[in-house]
Design an enzyme around this catalytic site. Structure first.
Site, PDB file in Angstrom:
ATOM      1  N   THR A 220       0.798  -1.217   0.092  1.00 49.61           N
ATOM      2  CA  THR A 220       0.056   0.085   0.027  1.00 49.61           C
ATOM      3  C   THR A 220       0.904   1.127  -0.084  1.00 49.61           C
ATOM      4  OG1 THR A 220      -0.192   0.114   2.471  1.00 49.61           O
ATOM      5  CG2 THR A 220      -1.846  -1.399   1.176  1.00 49.61           C
ATOM      6  N   TRP A 221       2.096   1.057  -0.529  1.00 45.11           N
ATOM      7  CA  TRP A 221       3.012   2.333  -0.278  1.00 45.11           C
ATOM      8  C   TRP A 221       2.268   3.446  -1.173  1.00 45.11           C
ATOM      9  CZ3 TRP A 221       8.929   2.447  -2.270  1.00 45.11           C
ATOM     10  CH2 TRP A 221       9.283   3.854  -1.966  1.00 45.11           C
TER      11      TRP A 221
ATOM     12  N   TYR B 132       3.977   5.786   4.806  1.00 44.93           N
ATOM     13  CA  TYR B 132       3.172   5.918   3.532  1.00 44.93           C
ATOM     14  C   TYR B 132       2.173   6.852   3.618  1.00 44.93           C
ATOM     15  CZ  TYR B 132       5.712   1.336   2.623  1.00 44.93           C
ATOM     16  OH  TYR B 132       6.363   0.135   2.604  1.00 44.93           O
TER      17      TYR B 132
ATOM     18  N   GLN C 258      11.789  -8.320   5.574  1.00 44.10           N
ATOM     19  CA  GLN C 258      11.290  -7.821   4.360  1.00 44.10           C
ATOM     20  C   GLN C 258      12.338  -6.999   3.618  1.00 44.10           C
ATOM     21  OE1 GLN C 258       8.243  -4.515   2.937  1.00 44.10           O
ATOM     22  NE2 GLN C 258       7.199  -5.719   4.697  1.00 44.10           N
TER      23      GLN C 258
ATOM     24  N   CYS D 225       8.881  -4.410  -9.261  1.00 39.35           N
ATOM     25  CA  CYS D 225       9.860  -3.538  -9.566  1.00 39.35           C
ATOM     26  C   CYS D 225       9.384  -2.284 -10.118  1.00 39.35           C
ATOM     27  CB  CYS D 225      11.058  -3.982 -10.543  1.00 39.35           C
ATOM     28  SG  CYS D 225      12.601  -3.372 -10.398  1.00 39.35           S
TER      29      CYS D 225
ATOM     30  N   ALA E 185      -0.465  -1.836  -5.468  1.00 36.79           N
ATOM     31  CA  ALA E 185      -1.185  -1.537  -6.533  1.00 36.79           C
ATOM     32  C   ALA E 185      -2.215  -0.436  -5.688  1.00 36.79           C
ATOM     33  CB  ALA E 185      -2.441  -2.827  -6.883  1.00 36.79           C
TER      34      ALA E 185
ATOM     35  N   GLN F 115      -5.259  -3.338 -11.379  1.00 37.81           N
ATOM     36  CA  GLN F 115      -3.850  -3.517 -11.266  1.00 37.81           C
ATOM     37  C   GLN F 115      -3.933  -4.925 -10.384  1.00 37.81           C
ATOM     38  OE1 GLN F 115      -2.140  -0.150  -9.335  1.00 37.81           O
ATOM     39  NE2 GLN F 115      -1.884   0.826 -11.449  1.00 37.81           N
TER      40      GLN F 115
HETATM   41  P1  NAP Z   1       5.436  -2.909  -6.811  1.00 35.85           P
HETATM   42  O1  NAP Z   1       4.783  -3.766  -6.316  1.00 35.85           O
HETATM   43  O2  NAP Z   1       7.113  -3.270  -7.592  1.00 35.85           O
HETATM   44  O3  NAP Z   1       5.047  -2.009  -7.984  1.00 35.85           O
HETATM   45  C1  NAP Z   1       3.682  -1.205  -7.784  1.00 35.85           C
HETATM   46  C2  NAP Z   1       3.385  -0.146  -8.935  1.00 35.85           C
HETATM   47  O4  NAP Z   1       3.385  -1.084 -10.220  1.00 35.85           O
HETATM   48  C3  NAP Z   1       1.867   0.086  -8.759  1.00 35.85           C
HETATM   49  O5  NAP Z   1       1.736   1.099  -8.019  1.00 35.85           O
HETATM   50  C4  NAP Z   1       1.451   0.476 -10.114  1.00 35.85           C
HETATM   51  O6  NAP Z   1       2.024   1.542 -10.394  1.00 35.85           O
HETATM   52  C5  NAP Z   1       2.400  -0.740 -10.779  1.00 35.85           C
HETATM   53  N1  NAP Z   1       1.409  -1.916 -10.986  1.00 35.85           N
HETATM   54  C6  NAP Z   1       0.874  -2.725 -10.367  1.00 35.85           C
HETATM   55  N2  NAP Z   1       0.222  -3.964 -10.887  1.00 35.85           N
HETATM   56  C7  NAP Z   1       0.162  -3.287 -12.266  1.00 35.85           C
HETATM   57  C8  NAP Z   1      -0.653  -3.787 -13.341  1.00 35.85           C
HETATM   58  N3  NAP Z   1      -1.369  -4.756 -13.180  1.00 35.85           N
HETATM   59  N4  NAP Z   1      -0.517  -3.125 -14.553  1.00 35.85           N
HETATM   60  C9  NAP Z   1       0.063  -2.098 -14.663  1.00 35.85           C
HETATM   61  N5  NAP Z   1       0.790  -1.551 -13.487  1.00 35.85           N
HETATM   62  C10 NAP Z   1       0.616  -2.092 -12.399  1.00 35.85           C
HETATM   63  O7  NAP Z   1       6.143  -1.790  -5.999  1.00 35.85           O
HETATM   64  P2  NAP Z   1       5.854  -1.482  -4.351  1.00 35.85           P
HETATM   65  O8  NAP Z   1       4.559  -0.921  -3.947  1.00 35.85           O
HETATM   66  O9  NAP Z   1       7.112  -0.309  -4.252  1.00 35.85           O
HETATM   67  O10 NAP Z   1       6.339  -2.451  -3.721  1.00 35.85           O
HETATM   68  C11 NAP Z   1       5.153  -3.348  -3.108  1.00 35.85           C
HETATM   69  C12 NAP Z   1       4.898  -3.309  -1.804  1.00 35.85           C
HETATM   70  O11 NAP Z   1       6.210  -3.586  -0.973  1.00 35.85           O
HETATM   71  C13 NAP Z   1       4.969  -1.927  -1.102  1.00 35.85           C
HETATM   72  O12 NAP Z   1       3.585  -1.286  -1.435  1.00 35.85           O
HETATM   73  C14 NAP Z   1       5.209  -1.819   0.247  1.00 35.85           C
HETATM   74  O13 NAP Z   1       4.154  -2.376   0.831  1.00 35.85           O
HETATM   75  C15 NAP Z   1       6.415  -2.589   0.247  1.00 35.85           C
HETATM   76  N6  NAP Z   1       7.714  -1.966   0.221  1.00 35.85           N
HETATM   77  C16 NAP Z   1       8.433  -1.983   1.255  1.00 35.85           C
HETATM   78  C17 NAP Z   1       9.562  -1.308   1.226  1.00 35.85           C
HETATM   79  C18 NAP Z   1      10.435  -1.450   2.620  1.00 35.85           C
HETATM   80  O14 NAP Z   1      11.375  -0.590   2.922  1.00 35.85           O
HETATM   81  N7  NAP Z   1      10.085  -2.493   3.686  1.00 35.85           N
HETATM   82  C19 NAP Z   1       9.858  -0.636   0.362  1.00 35.85           C
HETATM   83  C20 NAP Z   1       9.177  -0.737  -0.774  1.00 35.85           C
HETATM   84  C21 NAP Z   1       8.010  -1.274  -0.957  1.00 35.85           C
HETATM   85  P3  NAP Z   1       1.176   2.798 -11.359  1.00 35.85           P
HETATM   86  O15 NAP Z   1       0.054   2.821 -10.355  1.00 35.85           O
HETATM   87  O16 NAP Z   1       2.059   4.015 -11.111  1.00 35.85           O
HETATM   88  O17 NAP Z   1       0.960   2.418 -12.467  1.00 35.85           O
END
Ligand code: NAP
Length: 332
Positions: free
Chosen positions: A20-21, A57, A175, A207, A280, A285
Site C-alpha cells: 500500500t505504499w 506511507y 522484508q 519492481c 497496487a 492492477q
Molecule cells: P511494486 O509492487 O514493485 O509496483 C507497484 C506499482 O506497479 C503500482 O503502484 C503500479 O504503479 C504498478 N502496477 C502494479 N500492478 C500493475 C498492473 N497490473 N498493471 C500496470 N501497472 C501495475 O512496488 P511497490 O509498491 O514499491 O512494492 C510493493 C510493496 O512492498 C509496497 O507497496 C510496500 O508495501 C512494500 N515495500 C516495502 C519497502 C520497505 O522498505 N520495507 C520498500 C518498498 C516497498 P502505477 O499505479 O504508477 O502504474
C-alpha cells in the site's frame, strides 16, 4: 490462493500480499482514496489476505485508508495486517528512529489509524544505528507479550543485523527488496531465512511497475513520483530494463500462457519461503493475481528467465536510492 505461516508465529496468510505504499500517495505522485479503498477490497475478493502498510506511507494516510477499507463488512477479521515501525518524520522528510520510546508511540498511533486492537505482523522498517539493536528487539518482544502484535519482522536489515536482532527476539519475517530485477538477497538473506524458518516478504514484487508490462519509454511520472529518481528508470539503463521486461512478457505468454506480472510474482513464490508484496492502487492492477496460483516455473523456465536478464541488462542496479537518512543530530 496459496497460504503460508509467517515464521513460527501462528499467523497464516496468503502468499501474495497487497502493498500500500502508492496508496499513501507520497513518492507516487498522489493517490485517490476511493480507488485505494476499492483496490484493497478487490484484492480481498481475489483471495489476498495480507495487507502490507507503514506509518510513513503518506505520513499516516495509507494506514488510515487501510483502516477505513477494512472497517465495513467484517473485513478486518478476514485479513492479516502487516505494518512497520522505526521511521519518524519532520517537515515531510523521514528519518530512522527505532528507540523504545518511538516504538511505544508508534504502536498506539498505528492501532488507532488501522482501527484494530492487534497488528498481525509488526516490522522494523529500517535499521537504526542510533539505537542499540537489543533495545529495539526487546521493545518488539514486549509488544508481543502484551498482545498488541502477533509476529515480528525486520526490513532492509543486513545478515549481521538480522543475526543481532534474532539473538534477542524471536524473528518471524524479514522484508527485503526482491524481484526478478533485484536479486541481491539470493547471496545471503534468502538462504539464511530458509534455514532459520523465517518468512521472506519480498517487496517491490513488480519492481515499481517495470514488471507489470505497461510502462514504455514514453511513460511520464508526475509530481513526486519516485521513479523520476530511480536509477532503473533513467537513460540507457531504462531502455535495457524495458527491453528485458518486453522479452519476459513474451516468455510469460508463449511458454506459460500467463501475463508478465503473474510470471514475476510466481517466480518470487518459487524461490523459497516467500510472500510477494504486490503494490497496487487501482482495482484492475490486481486482476492478474488469479493467474499466480496452480503452476510453477521449472528449472528450464528459470534458466530462460536468467538468460533474458543477462542478455538485456548490462549493469544491474540495486534499489539503494530508497534508503532514508539516519537520525537527525537534533532529534537524538
Ligand atoms: P511494486 O509492487 O514493485 O509496483 C507497484 C506499482 O506497479 C503500482 O503502484 C503500479 O504503479 C504498478 N502496477 C502494479 N500492478 C500493475 C498492473 N497490473 N498493471 C500496470 N501497472 C501495475 O512496488 P511497490 O509498491 O514499491 O512494492 C510493493 C510493496 O512492498 C509496497 O507497496 C510496500 O508495501 C512494500 N515495500 C516495502 C519497502 C520497505 O522498505 N520495507 C520498500 C518498498 C516497498 P502505477 O499505479 O504508477 O502504474
Amino acid at each position: 490462493m496459496e497460504k503460508m505461516m509467517i515464521g513460527a508465529s501462528g499467523v497464516t496468510t496468503s502468499r501474495v500480499g497487497l502493498g500500500t505504499w502508492a496508496i499513501g500517495g507520497w513518492m507516487w505522485g498522489g493517490a485517490d482514496e476511493a480507488q485505494s479503498i476499492a483496490t484493497i477490497r478487490a484484492a480481498i475478493e481475489r483471495g489476498v489476505t495480507l495487507i502490507d502498510t507503514a506509518p510513513v506511507y503518506g505520513f499516516g494516510v495509507a494506514e488510515e485508508v487501510v483502516g477505513k477499507a477494512l472497517a465495513e463488512g467484517g473485513l478486518r477479521d478476514k485479513v492479516q495486517i502487516a505494518t512497520k515501525v522505526g521511521l519518524s518524520w519532520q517537515d515531510g522528510k523521514p528519518f530512522r528512529d527505532s528507540s523504545p520510546a518511538r516504538i511505544r508511540q508508534e504502536i498506539e498511533a498505528s492501532l488507532r489509524r488501522l482501527r484494530t486492537e492487534v497488528i498481525d505482523l509488526y516490522q522494523v522498517h529500517w535499521p537504526d544505528a542510533g539505537t542499540a539493536m537489543s533495545a529495539t528487539a526487546d521493545a518488539m518482544e514486549e509488544l508481543r507479550h502484551e498482545g498488541k502484535i502477533r509476529a515480528i519482522g525486520v526490513s532492509n536489515f543486513s545478515p549481521a543485523q538480522i543475526a543481532a536482532f534474532s539473538a534477542v527476539a524471536d524473528l518471524d519475517a524479514v522484508q527485503p527488496p526482491y524481484n526478478l530485477f533485484e536479486r541481491e538477497i539470493e547471496a545471503d538473506v534468502l538462504p539464511r531465512a530458509e534455514t532459520a524458518g523465517v518468512t521472506v516478504l519480498a517487496y517491490g514484487a513488480l519492481c515499481r511497475g517495470l514488471l507489470a508490462g505497461r510502462i514504455t519509454a514514453r511513460t511520464v511520472f508526475t509530481g513526486d513520483d519516485l521513479r523520476n529518481q530511480d536509477p532503473k528508470f533513467q537513460g540507457e539503463r531504462f531502455r535495457q530494463y524495458l527491453s528485458a521486461a518486453e522479452a519476459l512478457k513474451g516468455l510469460a505468454r508463449e511458454r506459460f500462457g500467463k501475463s508478465l506480472p503473474a510470471l514475476a510474482v510466481r517466480w518470487i513464490l518459487d524461490q523459497g519461503p516467500t510472500i510477494a508484496l504486490w503494490g497496487a492502487r487501482r482495482p484492475a492492477q490486481i486482476d492478474a493475481v488469479g493467474e499466480v496460483a496452480g503452476w510453477r516455473i521449472d528449472d528450464a523456465g528459470k534458466a530462460e528467465i536468467d538468460a533474458i536478464l543477462k542478455r538485456f541488462i548490462e549493469a544491474p542496479v540495486s534499489p539503494e536510492f530508497m534508503a532514508p537518512p539516519v537520525r537527525r543530530a537534533a532529534s537524538r
